[in-house]
Every structure is written in C-alpha cells, then in structure tokens.
Write a protein that holds these residues in place. Sequence first.
Motif, PDB file in Angstrom:
ATOM      1  N   PRO A   8      46.174  43.608  36.398  1.00  9.07           N
ATOM      2  CA  PRO A   8      44.781  43.200  36.559  1.00  9.07           C
ATOM      3  C   PRO A   8      44.725  41.958  36.042  1.00  9.07           C
ATOM      4  O   PRO A   8      44.958  41.736  34.903  1.00  9.07           O
ATOM      5  N   ASN A   9      43.665  41.399  36.502  1.00  4.52           N
ATOM      6  CA  ASN A   9      43.323  39.922  36.235  1.00  4.52           C
ATOM      7  C   ASN A   9      41.677  39.867  36.347  1.00  4.52           C
ATOM      8  O   ASN A   9      41.135  40.533  36.971  1.00  4.52           O
ATOM      9  N   HIS A  10      41.295  38.926  35.821  1.00 10.83           N
ATOM     10  CA  HIS A  10      39.463  38.472  35.719  1.00 10.83           C
ATOM     11  C   HIS A  10      39.543  37.978  37.083  1.00 10.83           C
ATOM     12  O   HIS A  10      38.296  38.109  37.649  1.00 10.83           O
ATOM     13  N   THR A  11      40.375  37.370  37.922  1.00  9.56           N
ATOM     14  CA  THR A  11      40.261  36.571  39.195  1.00  9.56           C
ATOM     15  C   THR A  11      40.945  37.460  40.218  1.00  9.56           C
ATOM     16  O   THR A  11      42.197  38.154  40.335  1.00  9.56           O
ATOM     17  N   GLY A  38      29.522  42.632  38.314  1.00  6.87           N
ATOM     18  CA  GLY A  38      29.655  41.836  37.017  1.00  6.87           C
ATOM     19  C   GLY A  38      29.309  40.474  37.210  1.00  6.87           C
ATOM     20  O   GLY A  38      29.105  39.677  38.072  1.00  6.87           O
ATOM     21  N   GLN A  39      29.187  39.633  36.106  1.00  6.70           N
ATOM     22  CA  GLN A  39      29.221  38.224  35.776  1.00  6.70           C
ATOM     23  C   GLN A  39      30.058  37.627  36.603  1.00  6.70           C
ATOM     24  O   GLN A  39      31.250  37.841  36.276  1.00  6.70           O
ATOM     25  N   PHE A  56      38.906  32.770  45.931  1.00  7.25           N
ATOM     26  CA  PHE A  56      39.079  33.424  44.435  1.00  7.25           C
ATOM     27  C   PHE A  56      37.624  33.726  44.039  1.00  7.25           C
ATOM     28  O   PHE A  56      36.959  32.676  43.849  1.00  7.25           O
ATOM     29  N   VAL A  57      37.593  34.839  43.526  1.00  6.56           N
ATOM     30  CA  VAL A  57      36.471  35.280  42.602  1.00  6.56           C
ATOM     31  C   VAL A  57      36.774  35.675  41.354  1.00  6.56           C
ATOM     32  O   VAL A  57      37.579  36.377  40.991  1.00  6.56           O
ATOM     33  N   ILE A  58      36.047  34.751  40.305  1.00  5.29           N
ATOM     34  CA  ILE A  58      36.390  34.774  39.065  1.00  5.29           C
ATOM     35  C   ILE A  58      35.277  35.640  38.109  1.00  5.29           C
ATOM     36  O   ILE A  58      34.119  35.173  38.041  1.00  5.29           O
ATOM     37  N   PHE A  59      35.657  36.794  37.788  1.00  6.02           N
ATOM     38  CA  PHE A  59      34.761  37.524  36.759  1.00  6.02           C
ATOM     39  C   PHE A  59      34.922  37.245  35.345  1.00  6.02           C
ATOM     40  O   PHE A  59      36.039  37.150  34.736  1.00  6.02           O
ATOM     41  N   LYS A  60      33.777  37.675  34.607  1.00  5.94           N
ATOM     42  CA  LYS A  60      34.013  37.450  33.248  1.00  5.94           C
ATOM     43  C   LYS A  60      34.816  38.561  32.718  1.00  5.94           C
ATOM     44  O   LYS A  60      35.401  38.366  31.636  1.00  5.94           O
ATOM     45  N   GLU A  61      34.742  39.620  33.222  1.00  9.15           N
ATOM     46  CA  GLU A  61      35.338  40.857  32.757  1.00  9.15           C
ATOM     47  C   GLU A  61      36.622  41.569  33.448  1.00  9.15           C
ATOM     48  O   GLU A  61      36.008  41.362  34.669  1.00  9.15           O
ATOM     49  N   ILE A  62      37.540  41.834  33.163  1.00 12.77           N
ATOM     50  CA  ILE A  62      38.471  42.531  33.926  1.00 12.77           C
ATOM     51  C   ILE A  62      38.086  43.609  34.731  1.00 12.77           C
ATOM     52  O   ILE A  62      38.424  43.964  35.909  1.00 12.77           O
ATOM     53  N   ASN A  63      37.182  44.653  34.136  1.00  8.34           N
ATOM     54  CA  ASN A  63      36.549  45.664  34.678  1.00  8.34           C
ATOM     55  C   ASN A  63      35.836  45.328  35.878  1.00  8.34           C
ATOM     56  O   ASN A  63      35.813  46.183  36.764  1.00  8.34           O
ATOM     57  N   SER A  64      35.133  44.393  35.784  1.00  4.92           N
ATOM     58  CA  SER A  64      34.380  44.020  36.910  1.00  4.92           C
ATOM     59  C   SER A  64      35.330  43.521  37.914  1.00  4.92           C
ATOM     60  O   SER A  64      34.994  43.857  39.347  1.00  4.92           O
ATOM     61  N   ALA A  65      36.312  42.695  37.880  1.00  5.91           N
ATOM     62  CA  ALA A  65      37.193  42.323  38.840  1.00  5.91           C
ATOM     63  C   ALA A  65      37.780  43.632  39.410  1.00  5.91           C
ATOM     64  O   ALA A  65      38.341  43.851  40.701  1.00  5.91           O
ATOM     65  N   SER A  66      38.317  44.651  38.723  1.00  6.44           N
ATOM     66  CA  SER A  66      38.903  45.956  39.138  1.00  6.44           C
ATOM     67  C   SER A  66      38.100  46.732  39.965  1.00  6.44           C
ATOM     68  O   SER A  66      38.365  47.262  41.085  1.00  6.44           O
ATOM     69  N   SER A  71      36.307  48.753  45.447  1.00  6.83           N
ATOM     70  CA  SER A  71      35.181  49.099  46.134  1.00  6.83           C
ATOM     71  C   SER A  71      35.008  48.231  47.289  1.00  6.83           C
ATOM     72  O   SER A  71      34.656  48.780  48.383  1.00  6.83           O
ATOM     73  N   MET A  72      35.326  46.981  47.203  1.00  5.68           N
ATOM     74  CA  MET A  72      35.425  45.960  48.510  1.00  5.68           C
ATOM     75  C   MET A  72      36.748  46.001  49.277  1.00  5.68           C
ATOM     76  O   MET A  72      36.531  45.170  50.317  1.00  5.68           O
ATOM     77  N   GLN A  73      37.810  46.513  48.998  1.00 11.02           N
ATOM     78  CA  GLN A  73      39.016  46.604  49.888  1.00 11.02           C
ATOM     79  C   GLN A  73      38.734  46.960  51.192  1.00 11.02           C
ATOM     80  O   GLN A  73      38.281  48.055  51.465  1.00 11.02           O
ATOM     81  N   GLY A  74      38.745  46.051  52.293  1.00  7.87           N
ATOM     82  CA  GLY A  74      38.918  46.548  53.494  1.00  7.87           C
ATOM     83  C   GLY A  74      37.389  46.293  53.888  1.00  7.87           C
ATOM     84  O   GLY A  74      36.943  46.563  54.912  1.00  7.87           O
TER      85      GLY A  74
END
Length: 273
Positions: A8-11, A38-39, A56-66, A71-74
Amino acid sequence: MTTPEVRPNHTIYINNLNEKIKKDELKKSLYAIFSQFGQILDILVARNIKMKGQAFVIFKEINSASNALRSMQGFPFYDKPMRIQYSKTDSDIIAKMKGTYVERERKKEKRKPKPEGTGAKKAAAAMMAGVPTAMPGMPPMSQAPRMMHIPGQPAYMPPPGMMPPPGMAPGQIPPGAMAPGQMMPGQMPQQVAENPPNHILFLTNLPEETNELMLSMLFNQFPGFKEVRLVPGRHDIAFVEFDNEVQAGAARDSLQGFKITQTHAMKISFAKK
C-alpha cells in the motif's frame, strides 16, 4: 512464479485511461471522482506519448488511497475501465513529508549533454519509476468492476446494460451496510419531495467547486445522458437532462448520495414538471 504484490502506498497508479482526453480536463475529472476518498495532494499526468493513458493520484493518507483503489477498480472512465494499482515508490511530495526524499541523479545529469537523450525521455523515465511492471490481482476486462460499499452510501445500482459487481444483485445491500432510509448517527432526515418521474434530474447540496465538467463526468457513463445545466449565481444546484424518464431514474438511483467531496453528499430528485 507469482509476482510479489506492491505494498500500500499514498500514491495510486492508473492506466488504461482514454488517450484522447486533454491533460487539463483529465486532471480535473480525476479530481472530481477521487476527491471523495480523502485529501488529494497532487495528480500527475504526463504529456509525452510513452506515458499517455496513465496518471498518478497522490493522497495525504494511505487509507484514502486504499479505499480509492478498491472502490474505483474497473470504473468506466471516459468509456474505458480504469486499471488501478499502488505506485511502487513514494512520490517526491510524500518522501519530503516523511523526510526520506533524496534528489534523483537525473536532475544532476541534465547539465551533461547527451546526443540521444531528450528532456521528454528523461521525464518519462522518472515517472515510469513508480509504474508497476505487472498488474497482480487485476480482473480481466470481461469481468464486472469490483465496487466497495462506502458506509452511508446507497446500494450500488448498475446502469442499464451493465453487470452488477460479482456476487451482488442490483440493489442488494452489502453485509453491514445501512438499509434504505436508515440514517447515520446525528444525520438529519432528507427533506427531498418525491416528484413524478421526469427525464430531467434536479441536483442539490453540491460543493462550491462544482462545475459542468465534474457533473458531466459523473453522468455521461449512463445511457441517454444529454447535458448538464448549471444555475447562474448558484453553485449548490444543477439540472441533468436525459432522453427519457427511465434513463434518468437509473442515473438517480446509482448516484444518489455520491460524495463529490467528503462533506457534500449529492441529493438527486426528479425535477418538477
């Protein structure tokens, strides 16, 4: 031999994007659909041919990226299902926040002339450093997109002609989700009057940054979509027109409560005739 999973990554790294969309429009549209999780610190979209169709979309929190990845896969984005994975490395902005940022050698090498190298190629190589070489766990294109239920959001309703997520029938509420009409603690009941079916939808509770592009991006995935009409001097309301009432109803049921931002859940009703 199995390919090791990317941690898992912020990005998040996104590919299979529509290459005909201009860079500025693509960035605004990506922000419109991912800001609900998330932000967002930054969105990177390259201009060169090698990196077309990728971002690439960079989130402030890893949970937001996860949450965004699951949710948006596909998700059908400009008529193409998005392929999403964690970036292999931290983006510069995250590395600086962690205190682990190290200046890349490529920045020093720019001063050394290279006959066969160009600035565009160097930039592409730098961005490709975070691109996964494989896509483990990626569903085949023929498989329906996997959708994660977000607490407080209505049950997923696929547009006409689209398959529901695997193991879930249209309108089915995932385990642990709230039933229709059930409210979150402290949430006020919605006072949206039920008007007779109409081919025009009325949107309320829109955030200040809402624009025609954002709303068009959300609604043009549904059959029969015609146009979005904003109200001069009012950022919080808009109208969306479809060819007929059935198509408008399908879009309303699917996007009811969709969060354009974390604090604004969109309310959709049939417009008064």
